[in-house]
Structure formats: C-alpha cells, structure tokens
Design a protein around this motif. Structure first.
Motif, PDB file in Angstrom:
ATOM      1  N   ALA A 168       0.824  -1.213   0.000  1.00 10.18           N
ATOM      2  CA  ALA A 168       0.000   0.000   0.000  1.00 10.18           C
ATOM      3  C   ALA A 168       0.853   1.257   0.000  1.00 10.18           C
ATOM      4  CB  ALA A 168      -0.939  -0.009   1.212  1.00 10.18           C
ATOM      5  N   ALA A 169       1.961   1.238   0.759  1.00 12.84           N
ATOM      6  CA  ALA A 169       2.847   2.402   0.787  1.00 12.84           C
ATOM      7  C   ALA A 169       3.452   2.661  -0.589  1.00 12.84           C
ATOM      8  CB  ALA A 169       3.951   2.190   1.815  1.00 12.84           C
ATOM      9  N   LEU A 170       3.789   1.596  -1.295  1.00 11.37           N
ATOM     10  CA  LEU A 170       4.281   1.761  -2.662  1.00 11.37           C
ATOM     11  C   LEU A 170       3.153   2.214  -3.586  1.00 11.37           C
ATOM     12  CD1 LEU A 170       6.522  -1.435  -2.915  1.00 11.37           C
ATOM     13  CD2 LEU A 170       7.309   0.939  -2.707  1.00 11.37           C
ATOM     14  N   GLY A 171       1.953   1.683  -3.348  1.00 12.29           N
ATOM     15  CA  GLY A 171       0.809   2.052  -4.175  1.00 12.29           C
ATOM     16  C   GLY A 171       0.487   3.526  -4.110  1.00 12.29           C
ATOM     17  N   VAL A 172       0.535   4.098  -2.918  1.00 11.76           N
ATOM     18  CA  VAL A 172       0.217   5.530  -2.809  1.00 11.76           C
ATOM     19  C   VAL A 172       1.306   6.366  -3.469  1.00 11.76           C
ATOM     20  CG1 VAL A 172       1.292   5.955  -0.547  1.00 11.76           C
ATOM     21  CG2 VAL A 172      -0.703   7.274  -1.241  1.00 11.76           C
ATOM     22  N   ARG A 173       2.554   5.921  -3.408  1.00 13.52           N
ATOM     23  CA  ARG A 173       3.620   6.654  -4.096  1.00 13.52           C
ATOM     24  C   ARG A 173       3.391   6.634  -5.609  1.00 13.52           C
ATOM     25  NH1 ARG A 173       8.258   7.721  -1.006  1.00 13.52           N
ATOM     26  NH2 ARG A 173       9.035   8.695  -2.923  1.00 13.52           N
ATOM     27  N   LEU A 174       2.883   5.522  -6.123  1.00  8.77           N
ATOM     28  CA  LEU A 174       2.573   5.449  -7.551  1.00  8.77           C
ATOM     29  C   LEU A 174       1.454   6.420  -7.917  1.00  8.77           C
ATOM     30  CD1 LEU A 174       2.670   1.594  -8.194  1.00  8.77           C
ATOM     31  CD2 LEU A 174       4.385   3.280  -8.871  1.00  8.77           C
ATOM     32  N   ARG A 175       0.527   6.638  -6.994  1.00 10.01           N
ATOM     33  CA  ARG A 175      -0.554   7.584  -7.259  1.00 10.01           C
ATOM     34  C   ARG A 175      -0.020   9.009  -7.373  1.00 10.01           C
ATOM     35  NH1 ARG A 175      -5.823   5.776  -5.822  1.00 10.01           N
ATOM     36  NH2 ARG A 175      -6.512   7.767  -6.701  1.00 10.01           N
ATOM     37  N   SER A 250       5.347  -8.963  -1.517  1.00 12.11           N
ATOM     38  CA  SER A 250       4.728  -9.419  -2.754  1.00 12.11           C
ATOM     39  C   SER A 250       5.754  -9.431  -3.880  1.00 12.11           C
ATOM     40  CB  SER A 250       3.570  -8.481  -3.128  1.00 12.11           C
ATOM     41  OG  SER A 250       4.079  -7.199  -3.488  1.00 12.11           O
ATOM     42  N   GLN A 251       5.378 -10.059  -4.975  1.00 10.56           N
ATOM     43  CA  GLN A 251       6.254 -10.053  -6.154  1.00 10.56           C
ATOM     44  C   GLN A 251       6.536  -8.623  -6.596  1.00 10.56           C
ATOM     45  OE1 GLN A 251       5.216 -12.526  -9.693  1.00 10.56           O
ATOM     46  NE2 GLN A 251       5.255 -10.588 -10.810  1.00 10.56           N
ATOM     47  N   ALA A 252       5.518  -7.769  -6.535  1.00  9.82           N
ATOM     48  CA  ALA A 252       5.700  -6.385  -6.973  1.00  9.82           C
ATOM     49  C   ALA A 252       6.678  -5.643  -6.073  1.00  9.82           C
ATOM     50  CB  ALA A 252       4.345  -5.667  -6.980  1.00  9.82           C
ATOM     51  N   ALA A 253       6.545  -5.829  -4.761  1.00  4.80           N
ATOM     52  CA  ALA A 253       7.466  -5.161  -3.834  1.00  4.80           C
ATOM     53  C   ALA A 253       8.883  -5.696  -3.996  1.00  4.80           C
ATOM     54  CB  ALA A 253       6.982  -5.346  -2.404  1.00  4.80           C
ATOM     55  N   ARG A 254       9.024  -6.997  -4.219  1.00  2.00           N
ATOM     56  CA  ARG A 254      10.369  -7.563  -4.438  1.00  2.00           C
ATOM     57  C   ARG A 254      11.002  -6.988  -5.693  1.00  2.00           C
ATOM     58  NH1 ARG A 254       7.731 -12.390  -2.891  1.00  2.00           N
ATOM     59  NH2 ARG A 254       7.687 -13.099  -5.061  1.00  2.00           N
ATOM     60  N   GLN A 255      10.192  -6.760  -6.723  1.00  5.41           N
ATOM     61  CA  GLN A 255      10.704  -6.153  -7.947  1.00  5.41           C
ATOM     62  C   GLN A 255      11.226  -4.742  -7.679  1.00  5.41           C
ATOM     63  OE1 GLN A 255      11.320  -7.008 -11.021  1.00  5.41           O
ATOM     64  NE2 GLN A 255      11.690  -4.942 -11.824  1.00  5.41           N
ATOM     65  N   VAL A 256      10.482  -3.993  -6.869  1.00  2.00           N
ATOM     66  CA  VAL A 256      10.909  -2.634  -6.520  1.00  2.00           C
ATOM     67  C   VAL A 256      12.241  -2.665  -5.783  1.00  2.00           C
ATOM     68  CG1 VAL A 256      10.372  -0.614  -5.100  1.00  2.00           C
ATOM     69  CG2 VAL A 256       8.584  -1.677  -6.500  1.00  2.00           C
ATOM     70  N   LEU A 257      12.352  -3.547  -4.782  1.00  2.77           N
ATOM     71  CA  LEU A 257      13.566  -3.594  -3.959  1.00  2.77           C
ATOM     72  C   LEU A 257      14.757  -4.142  -4.735  1.00  2.77           C
ATOM     73  CD1 LEU A 257      12.167  -4.743  -0.501  1.00  2.77           C
ATOM     74  CD2 LEU A 257      12.701  -2.445  -1.291  1.00  2.77           C
ATOM     75  N   ALA A 258      14.507  -5.036  -5.673  1.00  4.46           N
ATOM     76  CA  ALA A 258      15.609  -5.552  -6.486  1.00  4.46           C
ATOM     77  C   ALA A 258      16.232  -4.437  -7.326  1.00  4.46           C
ATOM     78  CB  ALA A 258      15.106  -6.673  -7.395  1.00  4.46           C
ATOM     79  N   ARG A 259      15.404  -3.495  -7.739  1.00  3.47           N
ATOM     80  CA  ARG A 259      15.910  -2.398  -8.565  1.00  3.47           C
ATOM     81  C   ARG A 259      16.420  -1.247  -7.707  1.00  3.47           C
ATOM     82  NH1 ARG A 259      15.371  -1.535 -13.914  1.00  3.47           N
ATOM     83  NH2 ARG A 259      15.551   0.594 -14.701  1.00  3.47           N
ATOM     84  N   SER A 260      15.734  -0.988  -6.571  1.00  5.05           N
ATOM     85  CA  SER A 260      16.091   0.153  -5.721  1.00  5.05           C
ATOM     86  C   SER A 260      15.943  -0.259  -4.255  1.00  5.05           C
ATOM     87  CB  SER A 260      15.187   1.357  -6.030  1.00  5.05           C
ATOM     88  OG  SER A 260      15.289   1.750  -7.377  1.00  5.05           O
ATOM     89  N   PRO A 261      16.991  -0.827  -3.643  1.00  2.00           N
ATOM     90  CA  PRO A 261      16.905  -1.322  -2.262  1.00  2.00           C
ATOM     91  C   PRO A 261      16.525  -0.250  -1.249  1.00  2.00           C
ATOM     92  CG  PRO A 261      18.884  -2.157  -3.345  1.00  2.00           C
ATOM     93  CD  PRO A 261      18.308  -1.127  -4.257  1.00  2.00           C
TER      94      PRO A 261
END
Length: 335
Positions: A168-175, A250-261
């Motif tokens: 959710a924290a990543l989701g609001v940043r995307l908004r 989630s897979q989406a959060a892992r993708q974010v952290l893999a690119r930007s820890p």
C-alpha cells in the motif's frame, strides 16, 4: 458530483435505512440505536476518521471509498479477536455531490456488509463545507475479558504478520508519481497490484478466532511495521527483534527492492498495510499456524520478543542475525 439531492430525511430513508438490518437500529427512524452483546461477551469499539486527499483521493470510486472507511475499522476489530456486530457512520459531504454518487457509495457499504457480516446501526450526515470526510465507529464483541491487547507480548513469543507488507505504501507513491512505475520497471500487473492494495485494504477478520485463541498481543498495521511494532514493544515492555529477510513481500514489492533497495524503509514504515502484527507464545505456534491456514490467511514468522535491554521495549531490525539500521523515517505520523 452534481444533480438531484434529496433532503436529509429522504436521504436517510432512501440510501441508509436499507443498510440497517439490525432490529436495534429501528430502520434509522429514531435518534439512537440499541445493541446488546451476546451472553458472556463484551463490546469492542474502534473508530477511524478518513479525509479526502489524505486517506484516499477525491476522485477514487465511491464504492472503494466506502469500503476503505469500513475495512480499516474491521482490521482493528480483527486484531482484538472480535466478531463484527455493527457500525456507526459519520458522513460529511462536499458541496459537489449527487444521488448517483451516494448510491454507489452505499452499494460499496452493502457489499462489504455482506462480505464481513456487519450492519449499519446509525450515524449522521452533514455538509462538510469543504472536502469529503468519513468517520466510522465499528463495534464487535469478544468473550468478556478476552480482548487481545498490544500489551501482552512476553520474552520468547514469536512475532508474526499476516499477508505481505509495503504494497500500500508503494501504491500511494505510484498515485502521486505516475512516472515511478516506469522507472522501477514494474509490469502492468505489478503496478495494478500495488495500486489496489492501497485503495482496498483486506481486513483479516477470518483470523479473529485464531487471534483470540493463540495470540498474547496483537494490533493492526495501519502506520507501518516500523511504527506499530515499536508501539507494541513499548506497550508490552519487551524488545522486538525483526529479521528483515523474513518480512513477507509481494512479487511487486520484491521487484521494486531488487531495482532500488532504498525503498525498504518505505515498505516497512510507510503505513496503510492493514495487516495484523501478532505475538504468539512458543507453545501456541503450531496451533496458530494450523488455524491460520484453515482460515485461509497467510501468516509469516518475522522475529521474536526478547527481554528488554533498556527501561522500555524497543524495536530492532536484524539482517541474517546481525543488527541492521533501517535508513529513512519511522512509521507514518499524522502530525
């Protein structure tokens, strides 16, 4: 939102009375409702206030706004081990609203009432003079004296969370930052997952019985793991040790952290997860995990409670057993 607007009493009769099925609500024809707990039980009450463009966006679907207002309160009831009984709704409508918007809003409430077994008991509707404001007071019940508090964690207890954290924290940043998905190389499915997790929390009401049976302490994660686990540690007088590699993502959060820890601080401290944080005694772990699986709620052991080193309990992060300092801010704060 513009168009036809029924007057106050017609509005109540048309939109809200159909949601008030409990006999004590009297079809919303009186000034107050009555609610008696089941024999041997006591009531649990919780309240959340939501404001447009702070807790949701003004242009979000009316159904989703209604669902979020109700679900964040249901999450609090689940953390107490409580069964939902009813809720009160305070609704402050902005200048631009119409019957079609309110009809969709009430459809969202009706859907979640059916899903989570709760009914409207009463409330109030006014003009806000500004943006949309929502206040829900949710009422549940537990066996007398059995509500699970945040104060009961003890050294040796295992620390669990439900679901996945940080979405959710990543989701609001995307908004707020539409170009962020591209810079983080998120697929359309991953982007949709993160946005949905912000817009529509998933209260873990199905886990309430297991919380009541096995947890020594529990709370919902509204302000992020960093902030809320620190609250539990201080309230219980224990140190909580969290292994960051065990935190479910989630897979989406892992993708974010893999690119930007560096986004780890946002995932752990950003808030709006509305998952549960639980302390479970060692001799209850197996039974708790079995009951959680039977309820269809994923749970993950992320750490343990330890005797406090200082005067009050604190949260400590560890990576592969070594002390780990999380860069960035702590949990979400309103002020």
């Amino acid at each position: 939102m513009a168009g036809e607007r029924p007057h106050e009493f017609a509005l109540i009769k048309r939109f809200f009375a159909p949601l008030a099925s409990d006999p004590g609500a009297l079809g919303l024809t009186d000034d107050a409702a009555t609610l008696a707990p089941s024999a041997g039980c006591e009531l649990v009450l919780t309240k959340d206030l939501l404001a447009a463009d702070i807790h949701f966006f003004s242009h979000d679907p009316a159904e989703a706004i209604a669902a979020k207002a109700l679900r964040v309160n249901l999450s609090d009831l689940a953390a107490k081990g409580a069964r939902p009984r009813g809720y009160l709704l305070g609704l402050a409508l902005p200048a631009a609203w119409d019957a079609e918007w309110l009809e969709r809003f009430c459809a969202g409430l009706a859907h979640d009432q059916d899903t989570y077994g709760i009914t409207l008991l009463g409330g109030d509707t006014i003009a806000s003079g500004g943006k949309l404001l929502l206040s829900v007071t949710a009422i549940g019940e537990v066996p007398a004296g059995r509500a699970v508090r945040r104060t009961g964690a003890a050294p040796g207890d295992s620390l669990y969370v439900t679901g996945t954290l940080g979405d959710a924290a990543l989701g609001v940043r995307l908004r707020y930052e539409p170009d962020l998905a591209r810079s983080l190389a998120l697929s359309p499915d991953d982007q949709a997952h993160l946005l949905d997790r912000y817009l529509l929390p998933q209260p873990r009401t199905a886990l309430a019985a297991a919380v009541l049976a096995h947890a020594s302490a529990a709370m919902d994660l509204s302000d992020g793991l960093t902030g809320d686990a620190a609250h539990m540690a201080a309230a219980s007088g224990v140190d909580l040790a969290v292994e960051v590699t065990a935190v479910p993502l989630s897979q989406a959060a892992r993708q974010v952290l893999a690119r930007s820890p560096e986004w780890l601080a946002t995932c752990l401290g950003g808030g709006d997860d509305y998952e549960l944080l639980l302390a479970v005694p060692e001799d209850r772990r197996d039974a708790f995990e079995r009951d959680a699986a039977a309820a269809g709620v994923p749970v993950t052991r992320i750490g343990a409670a330890r005797p406090p080193v200082g005067a009050t309990g604190v949260l400590g992060y560890f990576r592969d057993g070594a002390s780990f300092t999380l860069a960035g801010k702590g949990g979400f704060r309103h002020f």
